[in-house]
Design an enzyme around this catalytic site. Structure first.
Site, PDB file in Angstrom:
ATOM      1  N   CYS A   1       0.845  -1.117  -0.012  1.00  0.00           N
ATOM      2  CA  CYS A   1       0.089  -0.132  -0.030  1.00  0.00           C
ATOM      3  C   CYS A   1       0.904   1.243   0.088  1.00  0.00           C
ATOM      4  O   CYS A   1       1.999   1.232  -0.399  1.00  0.00           O
ATOM      5  CB  CYS A   1      -1.053  -0.070   1.234  1.00  0.00           C
ATOM      6  SG  CYS A   1      -0.264   0.095   2.676  1.00  0.00           S
TER       7      CYS A   1
ATOM      8  N   ASN B   1       2.241   1.573   4.259  1.00  0.00           N
ATOM      9  CA  ASN B   1       2.542   0.304   5.055  1.00  0.00           C
ATOM     10  C   ASN B   1       2.260   0.418   6.620  1.00  0.00           C
ATOM     11  O   ASN B   1       2.926  -0.529   7.304  1.00  0.00           O
ATOM     12  CB  ASN B   1       4.001  -0.090   4.685  1.00  0.00           C
ATOM     13  CG  ASN B   1       4.269  -1.611   4.988  1.00  0.00           C
ATOM     14  OD1 ASN B   1       5.360  -1.838   5.770  1.00  0.00           O
ATOM     15  ND2 ASN B   1       3.526  -2.446   4.958  1.00  0.00           N
TER      16      ASN B   1
ATOM     17  N   CYS C   1      -1.478   0.824   7.534  1.00  0.00           N
ATOM     18  CA  CYS C   1      -2.938   0.513   7.738  1.00  0.00           C
ATOM     19  C   CYS C   1      -3.474  -0.637   6.969  1.00  0.00           C
ATOM     20  O   CYS C   1      -3.701  -1.587   7.449  1.00  0.00           O
ATOM     21  CB  CYS C   1      -3.900   1.715   7.014  1.00  0.00           C
ATOM     22  SG  CYS C   1      -3.714   3.156   8.110  1.00  0.00           S
ATOM     23  N   ARG C   2      -3.341  -0.645   5.348  1.00  0.00           N
ATOM     24  CA  ARG C   2      -3.922  -1.714   4.749  1.00  0.00           C
ATOM     25  C   ARG C   2      -2.870  -2.938   4.424  1.00  0.00           C
ATOM     26  O   ARG C   2      -3.436  -4.291   4.714  1.00  0.00           O
ATOM     27  CB  ARG C   2      -4.336  -1.190   3.486  1.00  0.00           C
ATOM     28  CG  ARG C   2      -5.532  -0.242   3.551  1.00  0.00           C
ATOM     29  CD  ARG C   2      -5.596   0.449   2.163  1.00  0.00           C
ATOM     30  NE  ARG C   2      -4.607   1.358   1.816  1.00  0.00           N
ATOM     31  CZ  ARG C   2      -4.495   2.276   0.627  1.00  0.00           C
ATOM     32  NH1 ARG C   2      -5.307   2.021  -0.282  1.00  0.00           N
ATOM     33  NH2 ARG C   2      -3.366   2.973   0.584  1.00  0.00           N
ATOM     34  N   SER C   3      -1.900  -2.462   3.983  1.00  0.00           N
ATOM     35  CA  SER C   3      -0.977  -3.871   3.788  1.00  0.00           C
ATOM     36  C   SER C   3      -0.600  -4.732   4.922  1.00  0.00           C
ATOM     37  O   SER C   3      -0.334  -5.903   5.037  1.00  0.00           O
ATOM     38  CB  SER C   3       0.322  -3.357   2.694  1.00  0.00           C
ATOM     39  OG  SER C   3       1.238  -2.532   3.597  1.00  0.00           O
TER      40      SER C   3
ATOM     41  N   ASP D   1      -8.339   3.729   1.250  1.00  0.00           N
ATOM     42  CA  ASP D   1      -7.453   3.951   2.403  1.00  0.00           C
ATOM     43  C   ASP D   1      -8.162   4.578   3.430  1.00  0.00           C
ATOM     44  O   ASP D   1      -9.043   5.682   3.603  1.00  0.00           O
ATOM     45  CB  ASP D   1      -6.302   5.235   1.828  1.00  0.00           C
ATOM     46  CG  ASP D   1      -5.290   5.443   2.810  1.00  0.00           C
ATOM     47  OD1 ASP D   1      -5.486   4.983   3.959  1.00  0.00           O
ATOM     48  OD2 ASP D   1      -4.344   6.133   2.396  1.00  0.00           O
TER      49      ASP D   1
HETATM   50  P1  4NP Z   1      -1.734   2.825   4.221  1.00  0.00           P
HETATM   51  O1  4NP Z   1      -2.301   4.114   4.712  1.00  0.00           O
HETATM   52  O2  4NP Z   1      -1.159   3.257   2.685  1.00  0.00           O
HETATM   53  O3  4NP Z   1      -2.975   1.979   4.149  1.00  0.00           O
HETATM   54  O4  4NP Z   1      -0.875   2.363   4.916  1.00  0.00           O
HETATM   55  C1  4NP Z   1      -1.871   5.441   4.668  1.00  0.00           C
HETATM   56  C2  4NP Z   1      -1.111   5.633   5.982  1.00  0.00           C
HETATM   57  C3  4NP Z   1      -0.397   6.598   5.942  1.00  0.00           C
HETATM   58  C4  4NP Z   1       0.014   7.745   4.941  1.00  0.00           C
HETATM   59  C5  4NP Z   1      -0.712   7.291   3.839  1.00  0.00           C
HETATM   60  C6  4NP Z   1      -1.574   6.331   3.721  1.00  0.00           C
HETATM   61  N1  4NP Z   1       0.499   8.830   5.258  1.00  0.00           N
HETATM   62  O5  4NP Z   1       0.416   9.597   4.124  1.00  0.00           O
HETATM   63  O6  4NP Z   1       1.125   8.965   6.232  1.00  0.00           O
END
Ligand code: 4NP
Length: 146
Positions: free
Chosen positions: A3, A6, A8-10, A117
């Site tokens: 994702c 790294n 939340c989702r992955s 997201d």
């Molecule tokens: P993820 O979510 O891609 O599912 O881990 C996010 C977590 C943090 C950020 C973006 C997406 N960020 O911009 O910090």
């Protein structure tokens, strides 16, 4: 499992797929295409929703997706179309590009569906993401006979 952050989702996808496969046969890992959360524990909301479903992701730490991952892994599941673009940008070889798939293609083939997201939303978003990933990982574990 890839994702953006790294966190939340992955990490959820990694933890869920690991819970469905034989760790002696399959190596599952996750990474992000953004650098902000390298070395970080998953988001507390991901940790909590995983815990609720008896999946422990507390030992995971954020890392960056790299070109070497194309050599190390047979399958690269991305959470959304923008992750897919980021990953494909790092890859020249068509053989390796073919390893990259949207994870929700497992449930909705050809429909181009993103895992949303949940970072800027509330807890319900994390539960929704968990349910999507749980179903997709079921399919993956069965399809590849992992
Ligand atoms: P993820 O979510 O891609 O599912 O881990 C996010 C977590 C943090 C950020 C973006 C997406 N960020 O911009 O910090």
């Amino acid at each position: 499992m890839v994702c953006l952050g790294n966190i939340c989702r992955s990490p959820l996808a990694e933890g869920i797929l690991k819970s469905k496969v034989d760790p002696n046969k399959v190596f599952v890992d996750s990474a992000g295409t953004g650098h902000w959360h390298i070395g970080d524990q998953p988001d507390i909301r991901s940790i909590e929703v995983a815990q609720k479903h008896n999946v422990d992701i507390t030992n995971q730490r954020g890392r960056l997706f790299t070109q070497e991952d194309f050599l190390e892994f047979d399958h690269i599941f991305v959470m959304d179309n923008s992750n897919k673009e980021n990953v494909l940008r790092l890859c020249q070889e068509q053989n390796n590009k073919n390893k990259v798939r949207l994870i929700l293609d497992e449930l909705y083939p050809g429909e181009n569906v993103d895992v949303p997201d949940p970072y800027y939303g509330g807890e319900q978003g994390f539960e929704n993401v968990y349910q999507m990933l749980d179903q997709a990982c079921d399919k993956i574990a069965k399809r590849f006979k992992f």
